[in-house]
Design an enzyme around this catalytic site. Structure first.
Site, PDB file in Angstrom:
ATOM      1  N   CYS A   1       2.951  -4.671  -0.800  1.00 36.95           N
ATOM      2  CA  CYS A   1       3.801  -4.791  -1.987  1.00 36.95           C
ATOM      3  C   CYS A   1       4.295  -3.436  -2.467  1.00 36.95           C
ATOM      4  CB  CYS A   1       3.052  -5.496  -3.117  1.00 36.95           C
ATOM      5  SG  CYS A   1       2.768  -7.226  -2.769  1.00 36.95           S
ATOM      6  N   HIS A   2       3.365  -2.519  -2.692  1.00 42.23           N
ATOM      7  CA  HIS A   2       3.775  -1.237  -3.266  1.00 42.23           C
ATOM      8  C   HIS A   2       3.189  -0.067  -2.509  1.00 42.23           C
ATOM      9  CE1 HIS A   2       3.822  -4.321  -6.441  1.00 42.23           C
ATOM     10  NE2 HIS A   2       5.027  -3.854  -6.622  1.00 42.23           N
TER      11      HIS A   2
END
Lengths: 429, 190
Positions: free
Chosen positions: B153-154
């Protein structure tokens, strides 16, 4: 701008009502006689477009709520039921879903128009601030609405965004558990998001009424940024002049909207949201809806600790700050000139800011890998620099062009030759 | 309010009327708080949610060098059977620069503080940044620069002890409270 009312009750009933509840007078003064600058361009029609979309979202939402089931086991299936079985359910749901996208598109145009023409400056700071609050409420409403279909993107959007609140020092974890109503995103979360998704649009409606009220005290800004000085010469009644102009823009905008509703309802969404929510599998590429991408990029850009501020809280603070900073714009922009038309450097800065905002959107869409991580950091810097460095500094160092002496002067420049070349401070006040 | 004869403020000190004002105000504040708290607290986990059962799991089902995910409290938990090389790497990394410093040996402790088993790493499968499930061994995708887990995701990188090494996550992957019931059966949620 709200001068003495020109309403004259005609029928006996109007006269009777006017002494008891002057609601017809109010509607007349607000929607019919309201003096509006003659020189508004089409960028000013987006306020009306937004009003239409708020009504459209509320109407379609109310009927969708009659068929939707806010339960983790049935929510996804109830959307399929709406799409396949409910009479015209496919139309109503597509209208609501695409409507959210167009609502946000219109609000971005509306905000950027305000930034270009200095609509946030005295005496419209409160009008602007109420607009920022409406935008914040829209963000919350859209986020919770996106969770309701309980697809993969719904679930993981809910999980990712609520988890970020856990980054708030000391009380974060407590707040997250309180928001979830459990130890992970689940049934209590879905149920309360549904409740709030139904409530918030009416809160928005309330703030919109205040927004319109705050508009009607100083009246519209206009492309020159010069205030109305002669109501007779420089304004026209809202009806029919702007009901027709806004109406035309609304119809054109609705045509584009209708194309998406009928021919590309999913073009603006993500296929992953047609997979039922699965808490065991994170989608390979989590991206929010397109209208949140720039803010998502800002959130992700802060992946490093800033002194004692951990990266997680830093990202959350930067994302919230990127919206809340709009509240301070009336005081950050030091220029006396409202419209960027007459600000050679401010105009360039505005276009750079717009391009940078779109670039942030691209960064938000791309995976969190180099080079996008570096580009996102640079673009986040530019975003904040526009408000914190460029706008305060330009007001001091820029030498603006001369705005017209008045709106009438800008429409008929030769009518009063003395207008051109007046000192700025005389022109503005 | 502008009435003079009933006005309670004068130099003679508090009157019975002042007492009534203060008492009423205090009751309103107290009553308001008492009404507000149920409205706030109703959103906290309900009794049936809190009455969460623990789970038991047989670790013998996890071959060396692989990982399984089991559901606990509505979210998955990683159970990774580490290889000797991975454990050695994790021990070596104890001296590296860590954002959330913790020795590898402490990552496999049981709820009562006694040592667990170094080869079985049990952790909540939730990135401490935003709660995505990091990608681990045996799955398609990048494992990150430290060979443990990578959050797609990040972009948070975790090492072979589940410690945060790079990216936005603030903390190591969380180790839930567990105890061994036998040589291979573990009870998660104590």
């Amino acid at each position: 701008m709200s001068g003495p009312s020109k309403y004259i009750p005609q029928s006996g009933f109007e006269k009777w009502l006017d002494k008891r509840l002057p609601i017809i007078r109010f509607a007349n003064d607000t929607l019919i006689d309201f003096p509006t600058p003659k020189n508004l361009n089409y960028w000013w029609t987006f306020g009306g477009i937004l009003a239409i979309f708020l009504i459209l979202q509320i109407l379609t939402g109310i009927v969708l709520a009659m068929h939707y089931v806010a339960h983790v086991d049935f929510a996804f299936a109830s959307i399929a039921h709406i799409m396949r079985d409910v009479n015209y359910g496919w139309l109503l749901r597509n209208m609501h879903m695409v409507g959210a996208s167009f609502f946000f598109f219109a609000v971005y145009v509306h905000i950027f128009r305000g930034l270009y023409y200095g609509s946030y400056k005295e005496p419209r700071e409160v009008l602007w601030g109420l607009g920022v609050i409406i935008f914040l409420l829209m963000v919350m409403t859209a986020f919770m609405g996106y969770v309701l279909p309980w697809g993969q993107m719904s679930f993981w959007a809910a999980k990712v965004i609520t988890n970020l609140i856990g980054g708030i020092p000391f009380i974060g974890e407590t707040i997250v558990t309180w928001l979830w109503g459990g130890f992970s995103v689940g049934q209590p979360t879905l149920n309360r998001f549904y409740s709030l998704h139904y409530l918030l649009p009416f809160v928005i409606l309330g703030v919109v009424i205040l927004h319109v009220w705050a508009l009607h005290v100083p009246g519209n800004n206009n492309p020159t940024g010069v205030e109305v000085q002669d109501v007779e010469k420089e304004t026209v009644p809202f009806h029919p002049y702007y009901t027709v102009k806004d109406g035309f823009a609304i119809v054109v905008f609705l045509m584009v909207y209708a194309w998406f509703v009928f021919y590309g309802p999913d073009l603006l969404g993500h296929p992953d949201n047609y997979i039922p929510a699965n808490p065991q599998v994170t989608p390979a590429h989590i991206v929010p809806e397109w209208y949140f991408l720039p803010f998502y990029a800002i959130l992700r850009a802060i992946d490093f600790d800033i002194f004692i501020i951990p990266a997680k809280f830093g990202g959350l603070a930067a994302m919230l700050g990127s919206i809340l900073i709009l509240l301070a714009v009336p005081w950050l922009d030091t220029s006396k000139i409202k419209s960027m038309r007459y600000r050679p450097w401010g105009r360039i800065a505005w276009f750079v800011f717009l391009a940078n905002f779109i670039l942030l959107g691209v960064c938000g869409f791309m995976p969190a890998e180099p080079p996008w991580t570096y580009i996102a950091k640079a673009a986040t810097f530019v975003y904040f620099a526009y408000f914190l460095i460029v706008l305060p500094a330009l007001g001091v160092i820029e030498s603006p062009d001369m705005p017209p002496k008045s709106i009438a002067d800008s429409i008929h420049p030769k009518a009063d030759k003395s207008g051109a070349g007046n000192p700025v401070n005389v022109v503005v006040k | 309010m502008s009435d003079t004869s009933l006005n309670s403020t004068h130099e003679d000190g508090p009157t019975r009327r002042d007492m009534i004002h203060v008492a009423t105000g205090a009751m309103m504040v107290g009553g308001g708080a008492m009404v507000a708290w149920p409205l706030v607290h109703q959103m906290n986990p309900a009794a049936d949610t809190l009455a969460m059962a623990s789970i038991e799991f047989d670790l013998a089902t996890v071959p060396e060098g692989s990982q399984v995910k089991v559901m606990w409290r509505g979210s998955p938990v990683f159970i990774r059977h580490r290889t000797a090389a991975e454990i050695e790497q994790a021990n070596k990394d104890d001296t590296a620069t860590l954002r959330d410093p913790e020795a590898n040996a402490n990552r496999t402790k049981q709820a009562d503080g006694s040592d667990g088993k170094a080869q079985y790493l049990i952790m909540e499968a939730s990135c401490t940044h935003a709660g995505c499930i990091p990608v681990g061994v045996g799955e398609n995708g990048y494992l990150g620069a430290f060979g443990g887990w990578f959050c797609p995701c990040h972009g948070s990188h975790y090492d072979t002890a589940g410690r945060i090494r790079q990216g936005p996550a603030p903390l190591n992957l969380i180790v839930p409270k567990y105890v061994y019931l036998s040589d291979t059966v573990v009870k998660i949620g104590v």
